[in-house]
Write an enzyme that holds these catalytic residues in place. Sequence first.
Site, PDB file in Angstrom:
ATOM      1  N   HIS A 116       0.819  -1.354  -0.028  1.00  0.00           N
ATOM      2  CA  HIS A 116       0.091   0.180   0.141  1.00  0.00           C
ATOM      3  C   HIS A 116       0.782   1.263   0.011  1.00  0.00           C
ATOM      4  O   HIS A 116       2.113   1.313   0.200  1.00  0.00           O
ATOM      5  CB  HIS A 116      -0.890  -0.088   1.076  1.00  0.00           C
ATOM      6  CG  HIS A 116      -0.091   0.007   2.605  1.00  0.00           C
ATOM      7  ND1 HIS A 116       0.338  -0.930   3.108  1.00  0.00           N
ATOM      8  CD2 HIS A 116       0.152   1.122   3.221  1.00  0.00           C
ATOM      9  CE1 HIS A 116       1.130  -0.450   4.179  1.00  0.00           C
ATOM     10  NE2 HIS A 116       0.936   0.668   4.317  1.00  0.00           N
ATOM     11  N   ASP A 118       0.441   5.050   1.995  1.00  0.00           N
ATOM     12  CA  ASP A 118      -0.375   5.253   2.982  1.00  0.00           C
ATOM     13  C   ASP A 118      -1.499   6.190   2.732  1.00  0.00           C
ATOM     14  O   ASP A 118      -1.565   7.309   1.800  1.00  0.00           O
ATOM     15  CB  ASP A 118       0.356   6.273   4.327  1.00  0.00           C
ATOM     16  CG  ASP A 118       1.591   5.167   4.688  1.00  0.00           C
ATOM     17  OD1 ASP A 118       1.086   4.176   4.805  1.00  0.00           O
ATOM     18  OD2 ASP A 118       2.484   5.830   5.108  1.00  0.00           O
ATOM     19  N   HIS A 267       4.644   0.383  -0.007  1.00  0.00           N
ATOM     20  CA  HIS A 267       5.514  -0.435   0.984  1.00  0.00           C
ATOM     21  C   HIS A 267       4.680  -1.812   1.438  1.00  0.00           C
ATOM     22  O   HIS A 267       3.347  -1.668   1.183  1.00  0.00           O
ATOM     23  CB  HIS A 267       6.022   0.489   1.971  1.00  0.00           C
ATOM     24  CG  HIS A 267       4.837   1.352   2.781  1.00  0.00           C
ATOM     25  ND1 HIS A 267       4.280   2.420   2.366  1.00  0.00           N
ATOM     26  CD2 HIS A 267       4.193   1.097   4.088  1.00  0.00           C
ATOM     27  CE1 HIS A 267       3.486   3.020   3.146  1.00  0.00           C
ATOM     28  NE2 HIS A 267       3.519   2.104   3.959  1.00  0.00           N
ATOM     29  N   ARG A 284       5.201   6.914  13.560  1.00  0.00           N
ATOM     30  CA  ARG A 284       5.020   7.679  12.014  1.00  0.00           C
ATOM     31  C   ARG A 284       4.453   8.927  12.102  1.00  0.00           C
ATOM     32  O   ARG A 284       3.628   9.284  12.994  1.00  0.00           O
ATOM     33  CB  ARG A 284       4.455   6.700  11.260  1.00  0.00           C
ATOM     34  CG  ARG A 284       4.340   6.912   9.846  1.00  0.00           C
ATOM     35  CD  ARG A 284       3.012   6.202   8.924  1.00  0.00           C
ATOM     36  NE  ARG A 284       1.730   6.731   9.660  1.00  0.00           N
ATOM     37  CZ  ARG A 284       0.589   5.981   9.701  1.00  0.00           C
ATOM     38  NH1 ARG A 284       0.574   4.847   9.133  1.00  0.00           N
ATOM     39  NH2 ARG A 284      -0.457   6.244  10.148  1.00  0.00           N
TER      40      ARG A 284
HETATM   41 FE   FE2 Z   1       2.055   2.330   5.688  1.00  0.00          FE
END
Ligand code: FE2
Length: 316
Positions: A116, A118, A267, A284
């Site tokens: 995917h 993000d 990723h 993140r």
């Molecule tokens: Fe991700």
Amino acid sequence: MPYEKGPVITPVSGFFGAYLSAVSLKTPLTQSEFTVLRQALVRYRVLFFRGQFLGHDEQTALARRFGPLAPAHPWQVTTPGQPFVHTLVTGGDRPMTPEQQHRTRWRSPDYLSGWHADVTAAVDPPSLSVLRAASVTSRGGDTTWADLVTAYEQLSEPLRRFLDGLTAEHRYLVGYVPYGVTDNALRTAMSAGFVAHHPVVRVLPENGVRALFVNPAFTSHIIELSPPESRRILDLVYTHMTQPAFCVRHQWQRGDVVIWDNRATAHIAPEDHEHLGEERRMHRVFVAGSPAIGPTGRISSAVSGVPYQVPAHGTE
Ligand SMILES: [Fe+2]
């Protein structure tokens, strides 16, 4: 203490990804360091930094240097007091709920399903993701990225032209098999209501480079095609874009930071460490993005859901 000679760039594969050394992300970047990082991101798309050991505030300040931030997650609050930090904890010795076990089993059989970029269910997915490793497992736990610019460029010219004119729908939990009628993951994802239409190929405004902009976790179908046509074309694209030549894999060490261009890469999270009983803790931060623009001028549109974050002054 700033490094005298400035960041050193060491490419990690034939196409994309680079290690950056001789730079500290813990203190504010100098203008020349920032320029090097910005240009390296455009050229290499994924930047790896060893031994940075950032805290939440340092990571947030680093990301903010690249543009306004987007919320940490569309609906989860995982880091109290830190609206821009999303904490991902896997492994460890915490018992998994039956629903979590179901989700782990559901992910495993299909290698492609976890790929995917993000939050592409939003009309304006983040432009950059900044991820740091606070704790890592003794083995396993690598993240892999795919280069969607090179993958696009290495398709045949007729296929590129075909994809250039298409639009795809993105939503949460595409292909997910719910855990009964009480599935929490499905319920919360549905209530967030993010559904967007994006061009299948996006043009990066800073240099006109094109990148594939579909991924198996979020892309439900290509709008202009029949369902079986869409399935087969997407399978072709996914198999092509995730081949090893277009991938880099990062073996995390505690203190590492990785910054990637979320518009030009996909990723996949690791699935080989949760049985070890060791905790993997990642944090993140997102830099806000803008709606994608396709080669024909088509701009992403929201089918439902509010913009994730439209930056006040563009980061793209
Ligand atoms: Fe991700």
